[in-house]
Design a protein around this motif. Structure first.
Motif, PDB file in Angstrom:
ATOM      1  N   ASP A  14       0.831  -1.200   0.000  1.00  0.00           N
ATOM      2  CA  ASP A  14       0.000   0.000   0.000  1.00  0.00           C
ATOM      3  C   ASP A  14       0.872   1.258   0.000  1.00  0.00           C
ATOM      4  N   MET A  15       1.967   1.229   0.738  1.00  0.00           N
ATOM      5  CA  MET A  15       2.890   2.371   0.744  1.00  0.00           C
ATOM      6  C   MET A  15       3.417   2.638  -0.669  1.00  0.00           C
ATOM      7  N   VAL A  16       3.797   1.578  -1.351  1.00  0.00           N
ATOM      8  CA  VAL A  16       4.275   1.706  -2.733  1.00  0.00           C
ATOM      9  C   VAL A  16       3.165   2.263  -3.617  1.00  0.00           C
ATOM     10  N   ALA A  17       1.945   1.749  -3.438  1.00  0.00           N
ATOM     11  CA  ALA A  17       0.807   2.198  -4.252  1.00  0.00           C
ATOM     12  C   ALA A  17       0.542   3.694  -4.062  1.00  0.00           C
ATOM     13  N   ILE A  18       0.646   4.169  -2.834  1.00  0.00           N
ATOM     14  CA  ILE A  18       0.448   5.598  -2.548  1.00  0.00           C
ATOM     15  C   ILE A  18       1.477   6.422  -3.312  1.00  0.00           C
ATOM     16  N   CYS A  19       2.727   5.978  -3.264  1.00  0.00           N
ATOM     17  CA  CYS A  19       3.806   6.718  -3.938  1.00  0.00           C
ATOM     18  C   CYS A  19       3.645   6.656  -5.455  1.00  0.00           C
ATOM     19  N   GLU A  24       1.840   9.506 -10.409  1.00  0.00           N
ATOM     20  CA  GLU A  24       1.027   9.148 -11.571  1.00  0.00           C
ATOM     21  C   GLU A  24       1.643   8.012 -12.400  1.00  0.00           C
ATOM     22  N   ASN A  25       2.199   7.043 -11.689  1.00  0.00           N
ATOM     23  CA  ASN A  25       2.811   5.843 -12.300  1.00  0.00           C
ATOM     24  C   ASN A  25       3.937   6.173 -13.275  1.00  0.00           C
ATOM     25  N   LYS A  26       4.588   7.326 -13.095  1.00  0.00           N
ATOM     26  CA  LYS A  26       5.595   7.752 -14.060  1.00  0.00           C
ATOM     27  C   LYS A  26       7.020   7.735 -13.507  1.00  0.00           C
ATOM     28  N   ALA A  27       7.287   6.982 -12.465  1.00  0.00           N
ATOM     29  CA  ALA A  27       8.636   6.915 -11.900  1.00  0.00           C
ATOM     30  C   ALA A  27       9.335   5.647 -12.375  1.00  0.00           C
ATOM     31  N   ASP A  28      10.674   5.682 -12.365  1.00  0.00           N
ATOM     32  CA  ASP A  28      11.464   4.480 -12.651  1.00  0.00           C
ATOM     33  C   ASP A  28      11.695   3.699 -11.355  1.00  0.00           C
ATOM     34  N   GLU A  29      11.957   4.449 -10.292  1.00  0.00           N
ATOM     35  CA  GLU A  29      12.229   3.830  -8.997  1.00  0.00           C
ATOM     36  C   GLU A  29      11.603   4.676  -7.892  1.00  0.00           C
ATOM     37  N   TYR A  31      11.749   5.221  -3.629  1.00  0.00           N
ATOM     38  CA  TYR A  31      12.479   4.988  -2.392  1.00  0.00           C
ATOM     39  C   TYR A  31      11.600   5.457  -1.242  1.00  0.00           C
ATOM     40  N   ILE A  32      11.318   4.546  -0.320  1.00  0.00           N
ATOM     41  CA  ILE A  32      10.418   4.855   0.786  1.00  0.00           C
ATOM     42  C   ILE A  32      11.178   4.664   2.099  1.00  0.00           C
ATOM     43  N   TYR A  33      11.125   5.685   2.923  1.00  0.00           N
ATOM     44  CA  TYR A  33      11.787   5.644   4.219  1.00  0.00           C
ATOM     45  C   TYR A  33      10.732   5.636   5.326  1.00  0.00           C
ATOM     46  N   CYS A  34      10.820   4.655   6.202  1.00  0.00           N
ATOM     47  CA  CYS A  34       9.914   4.564   7.345  1.00  0.00           C
ATOM     48  C   CYS A  34      10.758   4.431   8.602  1.00  0.00           C
ATOM     49  N   SER A  35      10.327   5.114   9.630  1.00  0.00           N
ATOM     50  CA  SER A  35      11.051   5.028  10.885  1.00  0.00           C
ATOM     51  C   SER A  35      10.052   5.014  12.028  1.00  0.00           C
ATOM     52  N   TYR A  36      10.341   4.193  13.009  1.00  0.00           N
ATOM     53  CA  TYR A  36       9.552   4.212  14.239  1.00  0.00           C
ATOM     54  C   TYR A  36      10.511   4.067  15.411  1.00  0.00           C
ATOM     55  N   GLU A  37      10.542   5.072  16.233  1.00  0.00           N
ATOM     56  CA  GLU A  37      11.224   4.986  17.512  1.00  0.00           C
ATOM     57  C   GLU A  37      10.233   5.532  18.520  1.00  0.00           C
ATOM     58  N   PRO A  38      10.268   5.030  19.744  1.00  0.00           N
ATOM     59  CA  PRO A  38       9.208   5.311  20.709  1.00  0.00           C
ATOM     60  C   PRO A  38       8.489   6.649  20.524  1.00  0.00           C
ATOM     61  N   LYS A  39       7.216   6.524  20.247  1.00  0.00           N
ATOM     62  CA  LYS A  39       6.277   7.646  20.127  1.00  0.00           C
ATOM     63  C   LYS A  39       6.461   8.495  18.870  1.00  0.00           C
ATOM     64  N   MET A  40       7.290   8.070  17.918  1.00  0.00           N
ATOM     65  CA  MET A  40       7.493   8.896  16.725  1.00  0.00           C
ATOM     66  C   MET A  40       7.491   8.030  15.469  1.00  0.00           C
ATOM     67  N   TYR A  41       6.572   8.354  14.565  1.00  0.00           N
ATOM     68  CA  TYR A  41       6.491   7.665  13.279  1.00  0.00           C
ATOM     69  C   TYR A  41       6.920   8.630  12.184  1.00  0.00           C
ATOM     70  N   VAL A  42       7.737   8.135  11.253  1.00  0.00           N
ATOM     71  CA  VAL A  42       8.178   8.957  10.131  1.00  0.00           C
ATOM     72  C   VAL A  42       8.005   8.159   8.848  1.00  0.00           C
ATOM     73  N   PHE A  43       7.394   8.798   7.864  1.00  0.00           N
ATOM     74  CA  PHE A  43       7.226   8.198   6.545  1.00  0.00           C
ATOM     75  C   PHE A  43       7.583   9.274   5.525  1.00  0.00           C
ATOM     76  N   ASP A  44       8.450   8.929   4.582  1.00  0.00           N
ATOM     77  CA  ASP A  44       8.798   9.877   3.528  1.00  0.00           C
ATOM     78  C   ASP A  44       9.246   9.089   2.310  1.00  0.00           C
ATOM     79  N   PHE A  45       9.356   9.761   1.178  1.00  0.00           N
ATOM     80  CA  PHE A  45       9.708   9.052  -0.050  1.00  0.00           C
ATOM     81  C   PHE A  45      10.310   9.995  -1.078  1.00  0.00           C
ATOM     82  N   PHE A  46      11.053   9.384  -2.018  1.00  0.00           N
ATOM     83  CA  PHE A  46      11.592  10.127  -3.152  1.00  0.00           C
ATOM     84  C   PHE A  46      11.650   9.194  -4.347  1.00  0.00           C
ATOM     85  N   PHE A  47      12.000   9.760  -5.503  1.00  0.00           N
ATOM     86  CA  PHE A  47      11.901   9.017  -6.758  1.00  0.00           C
ATOM     87  C   PHE A  47      13.144   9.137  -7.619  1.00  0.00           C
TER      88      PHE A  47
END
Length: 155
Positions: A14-19, A24-29, A31-47
């Protein structure tokens, strides 16, 4: 019956699908970064698009020059970025919930690499605290560092 790995895979998919939808399905690659350390969630991405590695807000800088005939303009508005980040963050929280339900360790870091053409997803997981015990390091620093590493490797 669904096992832990099924839930884990579905949420990463689902994370990939969101990205993919974001670009608009126009990327070659992707890259999704996810992090969880106590009480903090991080989600980010680039192409990687047209041999250029770009942040999500830079998509329009990576468009090919097709004699001025490419009319595609990516929607990189703050609202769109926030919406994609929220969905990814929600998926990350669901992964954490499933880890607790199935008594599994929650990764502190997930780096997902999706090759669009090959439809292949690779992932690296870490389980140790990365920035919680560091007075200066933030999740954004780690994300930016990974972005620069990938960008350098594609020069």
């Amino acid at each position: 019956m669904k096992v832990f790995e099924d839930f884990f895979s579905e949420l990463q998919t689902d994370m990939v699908a969101i990205c993919l939808e974001y670009v608009e399905n126009k990327a070659d690659e992707i890259y999704i970064y996810c992090s969880y350390e106590p009480k903090m969630y991080v989600f980010d991405f680039f192409f990687k698009i047209n041999e250029k590695v770009v942040h999500k807000h830079q998509l329009n800088e990576a468009k090919p020059e097709l004699n001025g005939q490419d009319n595609l303009v990516y929607d990189v508005s703050r609202e769109r970025q926030k919406a994609a980040l929220k969905i990814g963050n929600d998926d990350l929280k669901l992964i954490h919930k499933k880890c607790e339900e199935f008594d599994r360790d929650m990764p502190t870091e997930m780096k997902l690499f999706y090759d669009v053409k090959k439809n292949s997803l690779k992932a690296n997981y870490r389980y140790d605290l990365i920035y919680t015990n560091d007075d200066e390091l933030l999740p954004d620093d780690i994300f930016d560092c990974w972005f620069e590493e990938v960008k350098e490797s594609h020069l």
